[in-house]
Design a protein around this motif. Structure first.
Motif, PDB file in Angstrom:
ATOM      1  N   CYS A 153       0.953  -1.187  -0.094  1.00  0.00           N
ATOM      2  CA  CYS A 153      -0.080   0.229   0.134  1.00  0.00           C
ATOM      3  C   CYS A 153       0.850   1.493  -0.502  1.00  0.00           C
ATOM      4  O   CYS A 153       1.625   0.821   0.169  1.00  0.00           O
ATOM      5  CB  CYS A 153      -1.180   0.316   1.025  1.00  0.00           C
ATOM      6  SG  CYS A 153      -1.986   1.252   1.025  1.00  0.00           S
ATOM      7  N   LEU A 155      -0.522   4.011   1.132  1.00  0.00           N
ATOM      8  CA  LEU A 155      -0.842   4.863   2.299  1.00  0.00           C
ATOM      9  C   LEU A 155      -0.707   4.471   3.191  1.00  0.00           C
ATOM     10  O   LEU A 155       0.125   3.748   3.505  1.00  0.00           O
ATOM     11  CB  LEU A 155      -2.383   5.870   2.252  1.00  0.00           C
ATOM     12  CG  LEU A 155      -2.694   6.097   1.018  1.00  0.00           C
ATOM     13  CD1 LEU A 155      -4.080   6.585   0.423  1.00  0.00           C
ATOM     14  CD2 LEU A 155      -1.630   7.522   0.351  1.00  0.00           C
ATOM     15  N   ASN A 156      -1.233   5.197   4.654  1.00  0.00           N
ATOM     16  CA  ASN A 156      -0.886   4.460   5.091  1.00  0.00           C
ATOM     17  C   ASN A 156      -1.816   4.730   6.490  1.00  0.00           C
ATOM     18  O   ASN A 156      -1.463   6.010   7.483  1.00  0.00           O
ATOM     19  CB  ASN A 156       0.802   5.404   6.765  1.00  0.00           C
ATOM     20  CG  ASN A 156       0.839   4.396   7.865  1.00  0.00           C
ATOM     21  OD1 ASN A 156       0.502   4.300   7.850  1.00  0.00           O
ATOM     22  ND2 ASN A 156       2.067   5.288   8.445  1.00  0.00           N
ATOM     23  N   CYS A 157      -3.793   4.658   6.704  1.00  0.00           N
ATOM     24  CA  CYS A 157      -4.186   4.901   7.133  1.00  0.00           C
ATOM     25  C   CYS A 157      -4.270   4.939   8.930  1.00  0.00           C
ATOM     26  O   CYS A 157      -3.591   4.009   8.873  1.00  0.00           O
ATOM     27  CB  CYS A 157      -5.294   4.342   6.747  1.00  0.00           C
ATOM     28  SG  CYS A 157      -5.635   3.904   4.822  1.00  0.00           S
ATOM     29  N   PHE A 159      -6.396   3.782  10.494  1.00  0.00           N
ATOM     30  CA  PHE A 159      -7.054   3.141  10.922  1.00  0.00           C
ATOM     31  C   PHE A 159      -6.774   1.542  10.140  1.00  0.00           C
ATOM     32  O   PHE A 159      -7.476   0.796  10.312  1.00  0.00           O
ATOM     33  CB  PHE A 159      -8.637   2.769  11.310  1.00  0.00           C
ATOM     34  CG  PHE A 159      -8.535   3.274   9.421  1.00  0.00           C
ATOM     35  CD1 PHE A 159      -9.111   3.409   8.520  1.00  0.00           C
ATOM     36  CD2 PHE A 159      -9.260   5.068   8.843  1.00  0.00           C
ATOM     37  CE1 PHE A 159      -9.700   3.112   7.339  1.00  0.00           C
ATOM     38  CE2 PHE A 159      -9.627   4.874   8.034  1.00  0.00           C
ATOM     39  CZ  PHE A 159      -9.286   4.389   6.972  1.00  0.00           C
ATOM     40  N   CYS A 160      -5.508   1.749   9.906  1.00  0.00           N
ATOM     41  CA  CYS A 160      -5.848   0.146   8.752  1.00  0.00           C
ATOM     42  C   CYS A 160      -5.401  -0.638   9.330  1.00  0.00           C
ATOM     43  O   CYS A 160      -5.118  -1.610  10.353  1.00  0.00           O
ATOM     44  CB  CYS A 160      -4.518   0.870   8.420  1.00  0.00           C
ATOM     45  SG  CYS A 160      -3.492  -0.646   7.427  1.00  0.00           S
ATOM     46  N   TYR A 161      -6.282  -1.846   8.140  1.00  0.00           N
ATOM     47  CA  TYR A 161      -6.938  -3.301   9.400  1.00  0.00           C
ATOM     48  C   TYR A 161      -5.940  -3.817   9.310  1.00  0.00           C
ATOM     49  O   TYR A 161      -5.729  -5.076   9.868  1.00  0.00           O
ATOM     50  CB  TYR A 161      -8.333  -3.558   8.615  1.00  0.00           C
ATOM     51  CG  TYR A 161      -7.743  -3.786   7.181  1.00  0.00           C
ATOM     52  CD1 TYR A 161      -7.372  -4.849   6.131  1.00  0.00           C
ATOM     53  CD2 TYR A 161      -8.391  -2.383   6.065  1.00  0.00           C
ATOM     54  CE1 TYR A 161      -7.385  -4.974   5.477  1.00  0.00           C
ATOM     55  CE2 TYR A 161      -7.984  -2.220   4.551  1.00  0.00           C
ATOM     56  CZ  TYR A 161      -7.899  -3.696   4.278  1.00  0.00           C
ATOM     57  OH  TYR A 161      -7.012  -3.716   2.973  1.00  0.00           O
ATOM     58  N   ASN A 162      -4.753  -3.582   7.758  1.00  0.00           N
ATOM     59  CA  ASN A 162      -3.622  -4.439   8.111  1.00  0.00           C
ATOM     60  C   ASN A 162      -2.501  -4.341   9.047  1.00  0.00           C
ATOM     61  O   ASN A 162      -2.201  -5.886   9.940  1.00  0.00           O
ATOM     62  CB  ASN A 162      -2.427  -4.263   6.883  1.00  0.00           C
ATOM     63  CG  ASN A 162      -3.160  -5.041   5.611  1.00  0.00           C
ATOM     64  OD1 ASN A 162      -4.039  -5.913   5.615  1.00  0.00           O
ATOM     65  ND2 ASN A 162      -2.820  -3.997   4.970  1.00  0.00           N
ATOM     66  N   CYS A 206      -3.780  -5.002  -0.206  1.00  0.00           N
ATOM     67  CA  CYS A 206      -4.205  -3.916   0.182  1.00  0.00           C
ATOM     68  C   CYS A 206      -3.840  -2.787  -1.266  1.00  0.00           C
ATOM     69  O   CYS A 206      -5.280  -3.505  -1.950  1.00  0.00           O
ATOM     70  CB  CYS A 206      -2.180  -3.609  -0.009  1.00  0.00           C
ATOM     71  SG  CYS A 206      -1.920  -4.093   1.474  1.00  0.00           S
ATOM     72  N   ASN A 234      -8.099   2.518  -2.441  1.00  0.00           N
ATOM     73  CA  ASN A 234      -7.800   3.335  -1.557  1.00  0.00           C
ATOM     74  C   ASN A 234      -7.790   4.876  -2.906  1.00  0.00           C
ATOM     75  O   ASN A 234      -8.189   5.706  -2.492  1.00  0.00           O
ATOM     76  CB  ASN A 234      -6.393   3.554  -1.036  1.00  0.00           C
ATOM     77  CG  ASN A 234      -5.429   4.022  -2.026  1.00  0.00           C
ATOM     78  OD1 ASN A 234      -5.148   4.335  -2.634  1.00  0.00           O
ATOM     79  ND2 ASN A 234      -4.068   3.309  -1.286  1.00  0.00           N
ATOM     80  N   MET A 270      -5.528   9.524   5.903  1.00  0.00           N
ATOM     81  CA  MET A 270      -5.278   8.004   5.092  1.00  0.00           C
ATOM     82  C   MET A 270      -3.402   8.656   5.062  1.00  0.00           C
ATOM     83  O   MET A 270      -2.566   7.735   4.392  1.00  0.00           O
ATOM     84  CB  MET A 270      -5.763   8.389   4.337  1.00  0.00           C
ATOM     85  CG  MET A 270      -6.861   7.261   4.120  1.00  0.00           C
ATOM     86  SD  MET A 270      -8.472   7.469   2.092  1.00  0.00           S
ATOM     87  CE  MET A 270      -7.479   6.361   2.197  1.00  0.00           C
TER      88      MET A 270
HETATM   89  S1  SF4 Z   1      -6.786   0.525   5.359  1.00  0.00           S
HETATM   90 FE1  SF4 Z   1      -5.538  -0.089   3.131  1.00  0.00          FE
HETATM   91  S2  SF4 Z   1      -5.488   2.130   2.180  1.00  0.00           S
HETATM   92 FE2  SF4 Z   1      -5.168   2.960   4.236  1.00  0.00          FE
HETATM   93  S3  SF4 Z   1      -3.655   1.792   4.967  1.00  0.00           S
HETATM   94 FE3  SF4 Z   1      -4.586   0.402   4.565  1.00  0.00          FE
HETATM   95  S4  SF4 Z   1      -4.884  -0.912   3.705  1.00  0.00           S
HETATM   96 FE4  SF4 Z   1      -3.403   1.289   2.547  1.00  0.00          FE
END
Ligand code: SF4
Length: 610
Positions: A153, A155-157, A159-162, A206, A234, A270
């Motif tokens: 990815c 970006l670096n949200c 709340f990123c679920y990863n 991602c 995204n 984000m």
């Molecule tokens: S939530 Fe999605 S768009 Fe945002 S950083 Fe994580 S993988 Fe990337």
């Protein structure tokens, strides 16, 4: 139709077949294993893959003895030793556990023997598949194959679920060229009509569009299949030129994570250095005629008020560009993301729910709250009510005059009794070649007759990318067949005291259905909701429960001293990932039976994100 001769993307690929390799854990000097323990380990691994049967009946075992020493019984499942819990698991153990078994077999052989070639010792540190086509299984569709390209990815949200995923599910990008060759091989083995292909390797997608060869991969997929490809993005790379290229690969549907239409907030939320690209992409997608949905995760920072104001502004802004629908996800976080409580979840979720409901009727596009059952679960009457929460603009349902809140009474003359039945009928009719679909609805106390014409539609609706003729329900509801499945299992197992473990969202409606429909004679049935200890945080989804959570729930139930169940029933959805009955840690559901000593059966139910 795609002209396969015209464009350079459509030049047939002449890539060599990708070699699927798997490393072996070869720790030199590892503690020598006891041969009997080696056999036990193999047996345990095998029993996680198969059931033993005798004359058609399942046979359970919990130990063995060697023929050379029949008196000595070896226990297969001794009490687990306390100590730190295993946090990691290999996705291979979830998606293709037979390969996990092969690896285990190879590693344990290498613990006791060394291989030779022409009399000389050969060091081995991995293995490869001889024939990938021996490893075909049901894999979903084209989008699932493409997901293997979404390993990184840009970006670096916040709340990123990863960041909240268990370690095994975090993205593990490899060299783009290696991913490209692997995906081409997956495409070559894919059988579109049946959804069969090579076993998947990773979850946690991602950003697809970041892959340098994504257009080549889309072209390769289009050579193979004309099925709809649904791509989450995204939006940060959705410039005019990219959208133009994407139009060559229709039917496509994009789920665009806009999150905020305010450049300042999107940049903050984000960490998108160029928020305008995603914000402007809505109008570009509309101009290009590419259908899409807008995804919003309302994040309650710096305050719930800021979040709600921004949610309203974002919906109002995006609605002007005709998304097919909005998907508004309740903000969630696991213990992997944050150990401490980040916000008052119930308060925040309720506020979002109220806002979404208030916005409905003021927008062109339907607003879907995720998970859908959250909207209705405390009101079991409404869970199966065949009332749409919205209708996709310019869909056959919209053009026929169906409105949000109408209750569907009949479809093609057939009485509609509940939402799951309405959805099944709509799916059938959507796929049929009927020119006209009569529908009667209840509106404001009266009956209204409508006629849907499947061929009458316009953007943003496209029958190839969304179903149900454009009708949107809050959730899929709870199929009455679930109760039938339940009854069948209870009767088959001749159970008299049953513990049914379910989720917080399902429990009220399930409880009502059991009371009204189940009529189990001489069966005591207890319903309990396990806590998501493994994921922790504010996660409460049943689909994210793991065996460990179920074990704790059974012990809690036994502590209530209401009786000892002779059968435990689990919903199948937490074990749905691969068809091998594994939870998100790769543990097979049968482990619960071994740990608590009570027979366990799965009852089929679909994952909640339907
Ligand atoms: S939530 Fe999605 S768009 Fe945002 S950083 Fe994580 S993988 Fe990337």
């Amino acid at each position: 139709m795609v002209n396969t001769n015209r464009h350079p993307y459509f030049e047939p690929a002449r890539e060599p077949e990708y070699v699927f390799r798997f490393p072996l854990d070869r720790k030199e000097g590892r503690v020598a294993v006891n041969l009997r323990e080696m056999v036990a380990r193999h047996l345990r691994k095998l029993l996680d893959l198969l059931n033993l049967t005798w004359r058609g009946e399942e046979v359970k075992i919990d130990g063995f003895s060697l023929l050379s020493d029949p008196e000595a019984i070896f226990e297969l499942y001794p009490e687990p030793k306390s100590g730190p819990k295993r946090e990691t698991c290999d996705p291979l153990d979830i998606y293709e556990p037979r390969l996990g078994y092969v690896r285990h077999l190879a590693e344990s052989l290498l613990d006791v023997v060394e291989f030779e070639f022409q009399g000389r010792r050969v060091a081995v540190d991995g293995f490869r598949l001889r024939r990938p086509d021996q490893w075909l299984s049901t894999v979903g569709g084209a989008a699932d194959i493409l997901a293997h390209a979404a390993s990184r990815c840009n970006l670096n949200c916040r709340f990123c679920y990863n960041l909240g995923s268990p370690p095994a599910f975090r993205p593990a990008p490899r060299a783009p060229e290696e991913e490209y060759r692997e995906i081409l091989t997956r495409i070559s083995h894919y059988v579109p009509a049946s959804g069969v292909g090579l076993f998947p390797r990773m979850g946690g997608p991602c950003e697809f569009l970041l892959h340098p060869r994504i257009m080549d991969l889309l072209a390769a997929l289009r050579r193979k299949t004309q099925e709809t490809i649904r791509i989450p993005t995204n939006g940060s790379l959705l410039g005019v030129q990219t959208i133009k290229r994407l139009t060559e690969f229709r039917p496509l549907f994009l789920d665009v994570s806009l999150n905020s239409a305010s450049p300042t907030r999107r940049r903050w939320l984000m960490r998108d250095p160029r928020p305008d690209t995603a914000i402007e992409s809505m109008a570009c997608l509309q101009a290009a005629g590419l259908p899409y949905s807008v995804v919003i995760v309302p994040w309650p920072f710096p305050s719930t008020r800021d979040m709600i104001d921004d949610l309203k502004d974002t919906v109002a802004f995006a609605d002007k560009s005709d998304p097919a629908f909005f998907q508004i996800s309740l903000p969630g976080y696991s213990r992997f993301f944050a150990e401490r409580e980040l916000f008052d979840s119930d308060k925040v979720w309720m506020k979002i729910k109220e806002t979404v409901r208030a916005l409905r009727g003021k927008t062109n596009s339907p607003l879907i709250l995720r998970p859908g059952l959250y909207e209705e679960y405390q009101d079991p009457e409404s869970v199966n009510d065949p009332r749409p929460i919205g209708v996709i603009k310019n869909s056959p349902a919209d053009m026929a005059g169906l409105r949000a809140g109408d209750r569907i009474l009949t479809l093609c003359g057939l009485a509609v009794k509940n939402r799951p039945q309405a959805r099944s009928l709509l799916t059938l009719l959507h796929q049929s070649d009927r020119n006209r679909i009569p529908m009667t609805v209840q509106r404001q106390g009266g009956k209204v007759d409508l006629e849907l014409e499947p061929s009458r539609f316009d953007y943003p609706y496209d029958p190839r990318t969304v179903g149900n003729l454009g009708i949107v329900f809050a959730s899929s509801g709870l199929p009455p067949s679930w109760i039938e499945n339940l009854r069948r299992v209870v009767v088959l197992r001749r159970a008299s005291c049953v513990l049914l473990l379910t989720s917080r969202l399902i429990q009220p409606a399930l409880d009502k259905m059991i009371r009204e429909q189940a009529h189990f004679s001489n069966v005591v049935l207890y319903l309990r909701v396990p806590v998501n200890h493994y994921f922790g945080g504010n996660i409460f989804m049943g689909d994210l429960l793991v065996v460990e959570d179920f074990v704790r729930a059974v012990h809690d139930f036994l502590d209530e001293r209401l009786g000892r169940p002779d059968l435990i029933l689990l919903p199948s959805s937490p074990f749905h990932l691969s068809g091998w009955g594994r939870d998100l840690r790769g543990t097979v559901y049968k482990e619960l039976e071994r740990r608590v000593g009570i027979p366990v059966a799965l009852v089929h139910c679909d994952p909640i994100f339907d």
